[in-house]
Design a protein around this motif. Structure first.
Motif, PDB file in Angstrom:
ATOM      1  N   ALA A   6      46.493  48.187  33.232  1.00 27.06           N
ATOM      2  CA  ALA A   6      45.714  48.779  32.196  1.00 27.06           C
ATOM      3  C   ALA A   6      46.474  48.338  30.991  1.00 27.06           C
ATOM      4  O   ALA A   6      45.896  48.296  29.869  1.00 27.06           O
ATOM      5  CB  ALA A   6      46.126  50.358  32.511  1.00 27.06           C
ATOM      6  N   TYR A  16      44.727  45.099  30.245  1.00 26.30           N
ATOM      7  CA  TYR A  16      43.214  45.274  29.776  1.00 26.30           C
ATOM      8  C   TYR A  16      42.920  46.029  28.649  1.00 26.30           C
ATOM      9  O   TYR A  16      42.138  45.569  27.781  1.00 26.30           O
ATOM     10  CB  TYR A  16      42.860  46.199  31.148  1.00 26.30           C
ATOM     11  CG  TYR A  16      41.388  46.672  31.078  1.00 26.30           C
ATOM     12  CD1 TYR A  16      40.177  45.766  31.524  1.00 26.30           C
ATOM     13  CD2 TYR A  16      40.610  47.822  30.525  1.00 26.30           C
ATOM     14  CE1 TYR A  16      38.845  46.016  31.447  1.00 26.30           C
ATOM     15  CE2 TYR A  16      39.464  48.247  30.461  1.00 26.30           C
ATOM     16  CZ  TYR A  16      38.524  47.112  30.832  1.00 26.30           C
ATOM     17  OH  TYR A  16      37.117  47.472  30.639  1.00 26.30           O
ATOM     18  N   ILE A  17      43.607  47.022  28.400  1.00 34.99           N
ATOM     19  CA  ILE A  17      43.624  47.574  26.957  1.00 34.99           C
ATOM     20  C   ILE A  17      44.153  46.804  26.006  1.00 34.99           C
ATOM     21  O   ILE A  17      43.642  46.976  24.748  1.00 34.99           O
ATOM     22  CB  ILE A  17      44.195  49.300  27.009  1.00 34.99           C
ATOM     23  CG1 ILE A  17      43.415  49.582  28.191  1.00 34.99           C
ATOM     24  CG2 ILE A  17      44.164  49.963  25.742  1.00 34.99           C
ATOM     25  CD1 ILE A  17      44.272  51.377  28.325  1.00 34.99           C
ATOM     26  N   ALA A  55      44.881  56.535  30.228  1.00 31.51           N
ATOM     27  CA  ALA A  55      44.163  55.818  31.675  1.00 31.51           C
ATOM     28  C   ALA A  55      44.698  55.945  33.009  1.00 31.51           C
ATOM     29  O   ALA A  55      43.859  55.909  33.984  1.00 31.51           O
ATOM     30  CB  ALA A  55      44.084  54.040  31.282  1.00 31.51           C
ATOM     31  N   HIS A  61      40.591  53.711  33.330  1.00 34.99           N
ATOM     32  CA  HIS A  61      40.221  53.049  32.097  1.00 34.99           C
ATOM     33  C   HIS A  61      39.279  53.010  31.253  1.00 34.99           C
ATOM     34  O   HIS A  61      39.055  52.960  30.226  1.00 34.99           O
ATOM     35  CB  HIS A  61      40.429  51.574  32.699  1.00 34.99           C
ATOM     36  CG  HIS A  61      39.238  51.211  33.676  1.00 34.99           C
ATOM     37  ND1 HIS A  61      39.069  51.389  34.820  1.00 34.99           N
ATOM     38  CD2 HIS A  61      38.220  50.420  33.117  1.00 34.99           C
ATOM     39  CE1 HIS A  61      38.066  51.088  35.209  1.00 34.99           C
ATOM     40  NE2 HIS A  61      37.340  50.384  34.371  1.00 34.99           N
TER      41      HIS A  61
END
Length: 290
Positions: A217, A220-221, A252, A257
């Protein structure tokens, strides 16, 4: 992990922000006597939605059931004279396309609130849990593309306390397992993505799986909103919950997510109570002294 849930442990610790610190610091309790997670009343969705359901209020009885935690220090912590200077980029107003195109499965539907968790096997001791979380925090999860991603030990300890009260042998009604309440489908996806074979019901592996999702996460973020600045540093956060990567990653972990980060949309924090609980636990949890 990665579901729209709110456990009694989480509800108990919401009182942390309103009154005294709560926890199971006094005596070692059996799993059956410790407040166990339950699901929230929020209606889940199989895919991210533009609408966010309201969070339930913390349960007063849950707070009482955990017992008051002892004071960590007789001397109050001095407040900083100046607010930390922000050195990280503010989140983008809308997300960039994700670099990770394969994503974990959607959160499951919550179990009935009347359902009670079960316990299987032997509960790991506090020292064993501490060692497992410490090991997981010391690992490098993206050795090639993002080796600077590190999961703070305080974040892992706080998340495990929020999710399970450090109960390694607890099985929630919605399928969450162990210390970090890892969902079986999420565990399978993480093992495939990172080419591992962690076992969800082994407490050490459970810690690795939870940390692996936090690391995923973060990447990704961080790529979508923070220009690949992957620092999970509380000092980079402002009073706005959507101001920093740390808060987004915590959100998340609980809601998935897709409820936090969507291409072309602003960063969202759909579960502010959960985020505030974990952030408070990162500083005040009695588990930090175990």
């Amino acid at each position: 992990m990665v579901r729209q849930t709110h456990r009694l442990v989480g509800a108990a610790l919401a009182g942390l922000l309103l009154s005294a610190l709560v926890g199971c610091a006094g005596n070692e309790q059996s799993p059956e006597s410790l407040a166990a997670p339950v699901t929230v009343s929020d209606e889940p969705t199989d895919a991210p939605s533009d609408e966010v359901s309201a969070e339930p209020s913390p349960s007063v009885s849950a707070v009482e059931s955990m017992g008051a935690a002892p004071s960590r220090s007789a001397t109050p912590t001095p407040k900083p004279s100046k607010k930390p200077t922000r050195t990280a980029p503010k989140p983008r107003p809308v997300a960039k396309p994700p670099t990770e195109t394969e994503v974990p499965p959607a959160p499951p539907k919550p179990a009935p609130t009347s359902c009670k968790p079960t316990y299987k096997g032997t509960k790991a001791s506090r020292s064993e849990v501490k060692a497992a979380l410490t090991d997981a925090a010391n690992r490098t999860y993206w050795p090639v593309s993002a080796p600077d991603i590190k999961i703070p030990l305080t974040l892992l300890k706080a998340t495990a306390w929020q999710e399970s009260g450090w109960q390694s042998n607890i099985y929630a009604c919605d399928g969450g397992v162990g210390l970090l309440q890892v969902m079986p489908d999420t565990a399978s996806w993480m093992n495939q993505r990172f080419e591992k074979s962690y076992k969800i019901d082994a407490y050490r592996d459970n810690a690795y799986l939870g940390a692996t999702y936090l690391a995923w996460a973060t990447k990704y973020i961080g790529d979508m909103y923070f220009e690949s600045d992957f620092r999970l540093d509380p000092a980079l956060c402002t009073s706005e919950l959507n101001s920093c990567l740390l808060n987004a990653v915590i959100a998340a972990y609980n809601f998935g997510h897709g409820a936090v980060a969507q291409e072309g949309k602003p960063l969202a924090i759909p579960n502010p109570s959960y985020v505030r609980n974990v952030r408070a636990l990162m500083n005040e949890c009695v588990c930090l002294e175990y």
